[in-house]
Design a protein around this motif. Sequence first.
Motif, short mmCIF file in Angstrom:
data_model
loop_
_atom_site.label_atom_id
_atom_site.label_comp_id
_atom_site.label_asym_id
_atom_site.label_seq_id
_atom_site.Cartn_x
_atom_site.Cartn_y
_atom_site.Cartn_z
N ASN A 239 -31.51 62.50 112.76
CA ASN A 239 -32.06 61.27 113.34
C ASN A 239 -30.98 60.21 113.56
OD1 ASN A 239 -35.18 61.25 113.53
ND2 ASN A 239 -34.75 62.32 111.61
N ALA A 240 -29.71 60.58 113.38
CA ALA A 240 -28.57 59.67 113.55
C ALA A 240 -28.73 58.42 112.68
CB ALA A 240 -28.39 59.29 115.02
N ARG A 241 -29.10 58.65 111.41
CA ARG A 241 -29.27 57.54 110.46
C ARG A 241 -28.28 57.69 109.32
NH1 ARG A 241 -35.33 57.62 111.14
NH2 ARG A 241 -35.53 56.36 113.02
N ARG A 242 -27.92 56.56 108.74
CA ARG A 242 -27.05 56.56 107.57
C ARG A 242 -27.89 56.93 106.33
NH1 ARG A 242 -26.46 51.47 109.71
NH2 ARG A 242 -27.44 50.66 107.83
N THR A 243 -27.21 57.31 105.29
CA THR A 243 -27.90 57.67 104.04
C THR A 243 -28.78 56.54 103.53
OG1 THR A 243 -26.15 59.21 103.45
CG2 THR A 243 -27.54 58.42 101.66
N ASP A 244 -28.34 55.30 103.66
CA ASP A 244 -29.15 54.18 103.17
C ASP A 244 -30.40 53.94 104.03
OD1 ASP A 244 -27.78 53.11 105.36
OD2 ASP A 244 -27.33 51.21 104.36
N GLU A 245 -30.57 54.70 105.09
CA GLU A 245 -31.75 54.60 105.94
C GLU A 245 -32.69 55.80 105.77
OE1 GLU A 245 -30.43 52.33 109.92
OE2 GLU A 245 -29.31 54.20 109.59
N LYS A 246 -32.53 56.53 104.66
CA LYS A 246 -33.31 57.75 104.45
C LYS A 246 -34.81 57.52 104.29
CE LYS A 246 -32.34 57.87 99.48
NZ LYS A 246 -31.61 58.58 98.43
N TYR A 247 -35.22 56.28 104.05
CA TYR A 247 -36.65 55.96 103.94
C TYR A 247 -37.20 55.37 105.24
CZ TYR A 247 -36.02 56.73 98.95
OH TYR A 247 -35.74 57.30 97.73
N ARG A 248 -36.44 55.45 106.32
CA ARG A 248 -36.87 54.87 107.59
C ARG A 248 -37.29 55.98 108.55
NH1 ARG A 248 -32.65 52.61 111.21
NH2 ARG A 248 -33.78 53.16 113.07
N GLY A 249 -38.54 55.98 108.92
CA GLY A 249 -39.02 56.99 109.86
C GLY A 249 -40.40 57.46 109.50
N SER A 250 -40.87 58.42 110.28
CA SER A 250 -42.22 58.96 110.07
C SER A 250 -42.15 60.48 109.94
CB SER A 250 -43.14 58.59 111.23
OG SER A 250 -42.80 59.35 112.39
N TYR A 251 -43.16 61.03 109.29
CA TYR A 251 -43.25 62.48 109.19
C TYR A 251 -43.53 63.10 110.55
CZ TYR A 251 -43.12 61.80 104.19
OH TYR A 251 -42.72 61.44 102.93
N GLU A 252 -44.27 62.39 111.40
CA GLU A 252 -44.59 62.92 112.73
C GLU A 252 -43.34 63.06 113.60
OE1 GLU A 252 -48.12 59.96 112.02
OE2 GLU A 252 -46.01 60.06 111.51
N THR A 253 -42.58 61.97 113.72
CA THR A 253 -41.46 61.94 114.66
C THR A 253 -40.12 62.29 114.01
OG1 THR A 253 -42.61 60.25 115.92
CG2 THR A 253 -40.28 60.51 116.37
N SER A 254 -39.79 61.66 112.91
CA SER A 254 -38.48 61.84 112.30
C SER A 254 -38.32 63.19 111.62
CB SER A 254 -38.21 60.72 111.28
OG SER A 254 -38.30 59.47 111.90
N ILE A 255 -39.43 63.85 111.33
CA ILE A 255 -39.36 65.17 110.69
C ILE A 255 -39.86 66.25 111.66
CG2 ILE A 255 -40.12 66.64 108.78
CD1 ILE A 255 -38.29 64.50 107.75
N MET A 256 -41.15 66.25 111.97
CA MET A 256 -41.72 67.36 112.74
C MET A 256 -41.21 67.42 114.19
SD MET A 256 -45.45 67.95 111.09
CE MET A 256 -45.46 69.66 111.55
N LYS A 257 -41.21 66.32 114.87
CA LYS A 257 -40.73 66.33 116.26
C LYS A 257 -39.22 66.64 116.30
CE LYS A 257 -40.40 63.54 120.45
NZ LYS A 257 -40.66 62.23 121.06
N ARG A 258 -38.48 66.02 115.40
CA ARG A 258 -37.04 66.25 115.36
C ARG A 258 -36.74 67.72 115.04
NH1 ARG A 258 -35.84 62.99 117.74
NH2 ARG A 258 -35.87 61.15 116.48
N PHE A 259 -37.50 68.31 114.14
CA PHE A 259 -37.31 69.72 113.83
C PHE A 259 -37.46 70.57 115.09
CE2 PHE A 259 -39.03 73.91 112.84
CZ PHE A 259 -37.98 74.42 112.10
N GLN A 260 -38.48 70.30 115.87
CA GLN A 260 -38.71 71.07 117.09
C GLN A 260 -37.56 70.89 118.09
OE1 GLN A 260 -42.73 69.45 117.58
NE2 GLN A 260 -43.47 71.56 117.60
N GLN A 261 -36.90 69.76 118.06
CA GLN A 261 -35.77 69.53 118.95
C GLN A 261 -34.52 70.29 118.53
OE1 GLN A 261 -35.67 65.25 118.66
NE2 GLN A 261 -36.79 64.99 120.58
N PHE A 262 -34.35 70.50 117.22
CA PHE A 262 -33.12 71.11 116.73
C PHE A 262 -33.28 72.55 116.27
CE2 PHE A 262 -31.93 66.66 116.56
CZ PHE A 262 -30.62 66.71 117.02
N ALA A 263 -34.47 72.98 115.94
CA ALA A 263 -34.68 74.36 115.48
C ALA A 263 -34.40 75.32 116.63
CB ALA A 263 -36.10 74.54 114.97
#
Length: 190
Positions: A26-50
């Motif tokens: 997600n092009a985020r720094r480690t201190d931003e690890k709590y920023r985002g959503s399960y829908e977009t920052s995890i599931m959608k991003r996974f589909q983009q990179f898997a």
Amino acid sequence: MALVIDRFDLRPDGTYRGYEDFCVLNARRTDEKYRGSYETSIMKRFQQFANSPHVNDDLEKLFTLIALNCALRNGDAHLKNFGIVYDDVLGEARLAPVYDLVTTAIYLPKDSMALTLNGTTKWPRAKELQRLGETRMGGSPSRVKQILERIEAAISGTSTKVRAYIKEHEEFAETGNGCFRNGRKARLSR
């Protein structure tokens, strides 16, 4: 006591496999690890990179992992606790195995989710997880329900074992009973 595991980022010959966590994806720094959503920052991003013939299986595993984190009340399931692994930059990229799965609510009774789901960090109800599975995983209503029921059955079976362990090990009572504080029990399939 110790928990010893094999590292999933090492090949049998001791060389490293490629690994990227979702902060990086997600092009985020480690201190931003709590920023985002399960829908977009995890599931959608996974589909983009898997990148593998197993993408649908891995997507189902990813959804199951998110739902399990909700059932366990893991308020620390942040972007760095999900990742992909690969052996070659241009080859297959798969979901990394599960790691850092804890129950934070035992120690922080009012804990909430690390990332948002439907715009909130409140623990989701079954219908919200059902919708996530149907829309982001692309699962059929019956398949998503089966996944949630399997998690609920596992939590119920484990709860029985934890209660028995508490009876046998008094020193574990305070921590063990924290699992059941305020009548908390996984109800994902309803």
